[in-house]
Design a protein around this motif. Structure first.
Motif, mmCIF file in Angstrom:
data_model
loop_
_atom_site.group_PDB
_atom_site.id
_atom_site.type_symbol
_atom_site.label_atom_id
_atom_site.label_comp_id
_atom_site.label_asym_id
_atom_site.label_seq_id
_atom_site.Cartn_x
_atom_site.Cartn_y
_atom_site.Cartn_z
ATOM 1 N N CYS A 8 0.862 -1.188 0.000
ATOM 2 C CA CYS A 8 0.000 0.000 0.000
ATOM 3 C C CYS A 8 0.895 1.234 0.000
ATOM 4 O O CYS A 8 1.868 1.318 0.763
ATOM 5 N N TYR A 20 -7.511 -3.575 -3.538
ATOM 6 C CA TYR A 20 -6.868 -2.278 -3.411
ATOM 7 C C TYR A 20 -7.481 -1.344 -4.454
ATOM 8 O O TYR A 20 -8.235 -1.733 -5.344
ATOM 9 N N ALA A 21 -7.141 -0.058 -4.334
ATOM 10 C CA ALA A 21 -7.613 0.960 -5.282
ATOM 11 C C ALA A 21 -6.424 1.730 -5.809
ATOM 12 O O ALA A 21 -5.428 1.931 -5.102
ATOM 13 N N ARG A 23 -4.863 5.232 -7.493
ATOM 14 C CA ARG A 23 -5.030 6.678 -7.628
ATOM 15 C C ARG A 23 -3.695 7.248 -8.069
ATOM 16 O O ARG A 23 -2.696 7.108 -7.366
ATOM 17 N N TYR A 28 -3.491 1.618 -3.171
ATOM 18 C CA TYR A 28 -3.820 1.803 -1.757
ATOM 19 C C TYR A 28 -4.696 0.648 -1.299
ATOM 20 O O TYR A 28 -5.585 0.192 -2.051
ATOM 21 N N CYS A 29 -4.473 0.202 -0.074
ATOM 22 C CA CYS A 29 -5.429 -0.763 0.464
ATOM 23 C C CYS A 29 -6.754 -0.033 0.659
ATOM 24 O O CYS A 29 -6.786 1.208 0.755
ATOM 25 N N CYS A 32 -7.094 2.512 3.664
ATOM 26 C CA CYS A 32 -6.314 3.730 3.458
ATOM 27 C C CYS A 32 -6.943 4.626 2.383
ATOM 28 O O CYS A 32 -7.010 5.851 2.520
ATOM 29 N N TYR A 33 -7.377 4.017 1.308
ATOM 30 C CA TYR A 33 -7.985 4.791 0.228
ATOM 31 C C TYR A 33 -9.236 5.524 0.735
ATOM 32 O O TYR A 33 -9.424 6.722 0.473
ATOM 33 N N ASP A 34 -10.113 4.789 1.461
ATOM 34 C CA ASP A 34 -11.341 5.410 1.964
ATOM 35 C C ASP A 34 -11.041 6.546 2.929
ATOM 36 O O ASP A 34 -11.685 7.616 2.895
ATOM 37 N N TYR A 37 -9.349 9.479 0.569
ATOM 38 C CA TYR A 37 -9.968 10.056 -0.636
ATOM 39 C C TYR A 37 -11.484 9.911 -0.729
ATOM 40 O O TYR A 37 -12.092 10.521 -1.609
ATOM 41 N N GLU A 49 -17.462 4.886 0.372
ATOM 42 C CA GLU A 49 -16.320 3.982 0.237
ATOM 43 C C GLU A 49 -16.107 3.581 -1.212
ATOM 44 O O GLU A 49 -17.016 3.664 -2.047
ATOM 45 N N CYS A 50 -14.911 3.104 -1.491
ATOM 46 C CA CYS A 50 -14.562 2.817 -2.880
ATOM 47 C C CYS A 50 -15.374 1.679 -3.475
ATOM 48 O O CYS A 50 -15.433 1.525 -4.688
#
Length: 279
Positions: A8, A20-21, A23, A28-29, A32-34, A37, A49-50
């Protein structure tokens, strides 16, 4: 989503076998992403959430389940809606609260439909038609009578007066003479064609004449001063043996004494007071 990314970008924990996502090409896990961002939902204030659908409108964001009409709570997902003071409403609620009512059919003019406005009132485009021919008026010239709108040709056929002289339509103003309508510019002296709408005139044989032309053509001449006797303005005149005089001209030919209401004598073409005529 799983990938060959190893760690991540934020917490540096391994992403192997985890969703993961991405960007800006960084992985990002999900937690962490949520936290970094995810947009806050306008309705519930919770992060979107993503793994949830993010619905956006003018820089604001909603969960799919939170994207609802503020009045009736019906979902607005993939449906037309309107905004008023940053509040989202379905078209039905918006119309009930804010939309204009058609002056003709009294029904709501729905948002997004074309509205015609005239003299402070609103119409559906399909209702804004000529009362007589029922053709759409749009932005054409129109005339209103008794709260009904008419295109100009239909109004002229139904209501407009036609000038007695030129036979054309009188659209405004005009003069009535012998119960007939005339354009002001057509109401002229039968001889010199001077406009008579703003001056005194004399009528003879159904024709109007200015005072000067009538006097030249028809007025009798004073036996003394030879000028026309028009009798306008209540002027008095004297008539005797087919001769006429202005009241102020009916004087003794010798001493100039006024003979109006007095006895007088005649001698050839002269009129004399009793004293001068007896001398």
């Amino acid at each position: 989503m799983t990938s060959s990314h190893t760690d991540c970008h934020f917490c540096l924990q391994s992403l192997r076998g985890r969703k993961y996502a991405l960007r800006e090409e960084n992985a990002y896990c999900v937690p962490c992403y949520d936290s970094l961002y995810a947009n806050p939902c306008e309705e519930c204030k919770q992060p979107i959430e993503c793994n949830s659908k993010d619905l956006a409108y003018k820089g604001r964001h909603w969960h799919e389940g939170c994207f609802r009409c503020a009045k009736c709570s019906r979902s607005l997902v993939e449906k037309p809606f309107a905004a008023k003071d940053e509040v989202l409403l379905c078209t039905e609620c918006y119309s009930d609260e804010y939309s204009s009512k058609c002056f003709h059919c009294h029904k709501t003019i729905m948002p997004g439909s074309r509205k015609m406005e005239f003299k402070g009132s609103s119409w559906h485009e399909s209702c804004f038609v000529c009362q007589y021919c029922q053709q759409p008026l749009g932005t054409k010239p129109l005339i209103t009578k008794d709260n009904e709108n008419y295109c100009v040709p239909c109004f002229e056929k139904q209501f407009a007066h036609h000038c007695y002289s030129c036979k054309k339509v009188i659209t405004s103003g005009g003069v009535t003479y012998h119960d007939q309508p005339w354009h002001k510019e057509c109401f002229v002296c039968a001889v010199c064609k001077t406009q008579l709408s703003s001056q005194r005139f004399i009528s003879k044989d159904e024709y109007p004449y200015c005072v000067d032309c009538f006097s030249k053509l028809y007025a009798k001449k004073c036996a003394a001063c030879k000028k026309p006797i028009t009798a306008l303005g209540g002027a008095k005149y004297i008539s005797f043996e087919e001769r006429q005089w202005h009241g102020e001209c009916f004087n003794c030919a010798k001493c100039s004494l006024s003979l109006v209401g007095q006895e007088f004598l005649t001698r050839q073409d002269d009129i004399l007071c009793h004293k001068c005529g007896s001398a």
